[in-house]
Motif scaffolding. Structure first.
Motif, PDB file in Angstrom:
ATOM      1  N   GLN A 179      57.699  -7.242 -34.794  1.00 18.02           N
ATOM      2  CA  GLN A 179      57.047  -6.044 -35.314  1.00 18.02           C
ATOM      3  C   GLN A 179      55.541  -6.120 -35.099  1.00 18.02           C
ATOM      4  OE1 GLN A 179      54.784  -5.461 -38.007  1.00 18.02           O
ATOM      5  NE2 GLN A 179      54.912  -3.240 -37.725  1.00 18.02           N
ATOM      6  N   ALA A 180      54.936  -4.998 -34.726  1.00 18.42           N
ATOM      7  CA  ALA A 180      53.478  -4.926 -34.618  1.00 18.42           C
ATOM      8  C   ALA A 180      53.052  -3.471 -34.536  1.00 18.42           C
ATOM      9  CB  ALA A 180      52.970  -5.691 -33.394  1.00 18.42           C
ATOM     10  N   ASP A 181      51.885  -3.193 -35.090  1.00 22.87           N
ATOM     11  CA  ASP A 181      51.234  -1.896 -34.950  1.00 22.87           C
ATOM     12  C   ASP A 181      50.287  -1.996 -33.762  1.00 22.87           C
ATOM     13  OD1 ASP A 181      49.751   0.401 -35.065  1.00 22.87           O
ATOM     14  OD2 ASP A 181      48.989   0.089 -37.093  1.00 22.87           O
ATOM     15  N   GLN A 225      46.324  -8.932 -20.455  1.00 23.09           N
ATOM     16  CA  GLN A 225      45.353 -10.039 -20.438  1.00 23.09           C
ATOM     17  C   GLN A 225      45.969 -11.311 -20.987  1.00 23.09           C
ATOM     18  OE1 GLN A 225      41.938  -8.604 -22.713  1.00 23.09           O
ATOM     19  NE2 GLN A 225      40.683  -8.682 -20.868  1.00 23.09           N
ATOM     20  N   LEU A 226      46.731 -11.188 -22.056  1.00 19.86           N
ATOM     21  CA  LEU A 226      47.292 -12.358 -22.725  1.00 19.86           C
ATOM     22  C   LEU A 226      48.465 -12.967 -21.951  1.00 19.86           C
ATOM     23  CD1 LEU A 226      47.207 -10.911 -26.358  1.00 19.86           C
ATOM     24  CD2 LEU A 226      45.718 -12.701 -25.428  1.00 19.86           C
ATOM     25  N   CYS A 227      49.246 -12.127 -21.263  1.00 16.66           N
ATOM     26  CA  CYS A 227      50.420 -12.618 -20.540  1.00 16.66           C
ATOM     27  C   CYS A 227      50.089 -13.093 -19.130  1.00 16.66           C
ATOM     28  CB  CYS A 227      51.478 -11.515 -20.455  1.00 16.66           C
ATOM     29  SG  CYS A 227      52.214 -11.048 -22.044  1.00 16.66           S
ATOM     30  N   LEU A 228      49.004 -12.609 -18.562  1.00 15.70           N
ATOM     31  CA  LEU A 228      48.704 -12.860 -17.155  1.00 15.70           C
ATOM     32  C   LEU A 228      48.489 -14.338 -16.802  1.00 15.70           C
ATOM     33  CD1 LEU A 228      48.528 -10.930 -14.737  1.00 15.70           C
ATOM     34  CD2 LEU A 228      46.037 -10.986 -14.992  1.00 15.70           C
ATOM     35  N   VAL A 258      48.217  -6.854 -31.883  1.00 17.23           N
ATOM     36  CA  VAL A 258      48.652  -7.129 -30.513  1.00 17.23           C
ATOM     37  C   VAL A 258      48.555  -8.622 -30.222  1.00 17.23           C
ATOM     38  CG1 VAL A 258      48.145  -6.749 -28.072  1.00 17.23           C
ATOM     39  CG2 VAL A 258      48.043  -4.833 -29.675  1.00 17.23           C
ATOM     40  N   ARG A 259      47.448  -9.223 -30.639  1.00 17.88           N
ATOM     41  CA  ARG A 259      47.280 -10.667 -30.439  1.00 17.88           C
ATOM     42  C   ARG A 259      48.338 -11.452 -31.219  1.00 17.88           C
ATOM     43  NH1 ARG A 259      41.798  -8.841 -31.044  1.00 17.88           N
ATOM     44  NH2 ARG A 259      40.667  -8.995 -29.065  1.00 17.88           N
ATOM     45  N   ARG A 260      48.617 -11.006 -32.432  1.00 15.19           N
ATOM     46  CA  ARG A 260      49.645 -11.660 -33.239  1.00 15.19           C
ATOM     47  C   ARG A 260      51.019 -11.513 -32.581  1.00 15.19           C
ATOM     48  NH1 ARG A 260      53.284  -9.826 -36.767  1.00 15.19           N
ATOM     49  NH2 ARG A 260      52.349  -7.751 -36.871  1.00 15.19           N
ATOM     50  N   LEU A 261      51.294 -10.348 -32.025  1.00 12.78           N
ATOM     51  CA  LEU A 261      52.556 -10.128 -31.335  1.00 12.78           C
ATOM     52  C   LEU A 261      52.727 -11.119 -30.193  1.00 12.78           C
ATOM     53  CD1 LEU A 261      55.083  -8.456 -30.514  1.00 12.78           C
ATOM     54  CD2 LEU A 261      53.534  -6.945 -29.234  1.00 12.78           C
ATOM     55  N   THR A 272      46.903   2.810 -24.201  1.00 10.14           N
ATOM     56  CA  THR A 272      46.268   2.148 -23.064  1.00 10.14           C
ATOM     57  C   THR A 272      45.749   0.759 -23.422  1.00 10.14           C
ATOM     58  OG1 THR A 272      45.517   4.363 -22.410  1.00 10.14           O
ATOM     59  CG2 THR A 272      44.618   2.496 -21.189  1.00 10.14           C
ATOM     60  N   GLY A 273      44.889   0.694 -24.419  1.00  5.32           N
ATOM     61  CA  GLY A 273      44.222  -0.565 -24.754  1.00  5.32           C
ATOM     62  C   GLY A 273      45.174  -1.665 -25.155  1.00  5.32           C
ATOM     63  N   SER A 274      46.213  -1.341 -25.922  1.00 12.38           N
ATOM     64  CA  SER A 274      47.146  -2.386 -26.357  1.00 12.38           C
ATOM     65  C   SER A 274      47.876  -2.993 -25.164  1.00 12.38           C
ATOM     66  CB  SER A 274      48.146  -1.820 -27.364  1.00 12.38           C
ATOM     67  OG  SER A 274      48.944  -0.803 -26.782  1.00 12.38           O
ATOM     68  N   GLY A 275      48.235  -2.152 -24.192  1.00 11.37           N
ATOM     69  CA  GLY A 275      48.898  -2.660 -22.993  1.00 11.37           C
ATOM     70  C   GLY A 275      47.980  -3.509 -22.133  1.00 11.37           C
ATOM     71  N   ILE A 276      46.709  -3.099 -22.056  1.00 10.45           N
ATOM     72  CA  ILE A 276      45.738  -3.892 -21.310  1.00 10.45           C
ATOM     73  C   ILE A 276      45.550  -5.256 -21.962  1.00 10.45           C
ATOM     74  CG2 ILE A 276      43.292  -4.063 -20.680  1.00 10.45           C
ATOM     75  CD1 ILE A 276      43.328  -1.035 -20.230  1.00 10.45           C
TER      76      ILE A 276
END
Length: 257
Positions: A71-73, A137-140, A80-83, A129-133
């Motif tokens: 779960q995340a907002d 960044q975190l997965c790349l 997003v970082r917590r997710l 947009t921003g959450s996906g970016i």
């Protein structure tokens, strides 16, 4: 002695309990090749349990698919970082990221620019947009280390034509396209493909600004799209590493590109 089973790749799908997210999760499950990490915002326990059961039923009988929910907002970058932290800790590094979640922020069918407060524009960008970016960044780094990865955004035909929802939604979706074009060129030689899908008026989603018959009349093929048709496009983009730097409209002929 039998060789150990190869570790399955991990797919992270945001907005996974909606029409497109659910269809895509099932499409991955049917292959038996992937574990799935499924993000949701406010889906009920019953909805999540039903999806987990459908994934199990869709999976090959001789294959165990690991299905986890998070779960995340996505309107909060901290969430997003917590997710990402929770996904990697519980399920492992993400090999395939489908940035599918999106929202109209309860503003739809807008007739005048003055009907959308500027803070709704800002929040739309953050969610769509921003959450996906940030997730990208975190997965790349993992994808770069392994020399393979897929990043797919669910945009909208609104990002190409303006659409029928409103200027906040259209502008947030079009912003995805510029990011895709930059990132795809930056990581192409690293084995990572980056693309976007631009659907139009897909049934069983929360993005429909009107009745089905009224909306279907706007589409050249005369019907709404199906979530499975978007999922098929995602799977094609995952399989084909020669497809990158593309925004593919899946729109029943609305946009001639």
């Amino acid at each position: 002695m039998a060789e150990p089973a190869q570790k399955k790749q991990l797919v992270l799908i945001t907005g996974a309990t909606g029409g497109i997210g659910k269809a895509t999760a099932l499409a991955f499950a049917k292959t038996g090749l992937y574990n799935v990490a499924l993000h949701y915002h406010s889906a009920s326990t019953e909805t999540r349990s039903q999806l987990a059961d459908e994934i199990k039923a869709a999976s090959p009988t001789d294959t165990a698919i690991e299905t986890t929910f998070f779960q995340a907002d996505l309107g909060s970058f901290d969430e997003v970082r917590r997710l990402h932290e929770q996904v990697t800790k519980q399920s492992g590094d993400v090999d395939i990221l489908f940035n599918n979640a999106g929202s109209t922020l309860a503003h739809s069918g807008i007739k005048s620019l003055s009907d959308v407060p500027i803070d709704v524009f800002e929040q739309s960008w953050r969610v769509n947009t921003g959450s996906g970016i940030l997730l990208t960044q975190l997965c790349l780094p993992h994808m770069e280390r392994t020399g393979w990865g897929r990043v797919i955004f669910c945009s909208s035909v609104a990002g190409l034509t303006g659409g029928v929802v409103g200027p906040h939604y259209a502008s947030s979706k079009s912003a995805i396209h510029g990011f895709v074009h930059w990132l795809a060129g930056n990581v192409a030689k690293k084995g990572i493909a980056v693309n976007a899908i631009a659907p139009a008026l897909i049934e069983e989603t929360a993005m429909l600004p009107g009745g089905n018959a009224e909306l279907a009349a706007r589409i050249p093929v005369g019907r709404l799209g199906k979530p499975d048709e978007i999922a098929d496009t995602v799977m094609w983009m995952v399989r084909n590493g020669y497809v990158t730097n593309k925004v593919i409209a899946v729109d029943g002929g609305m946009y001639p590109h």
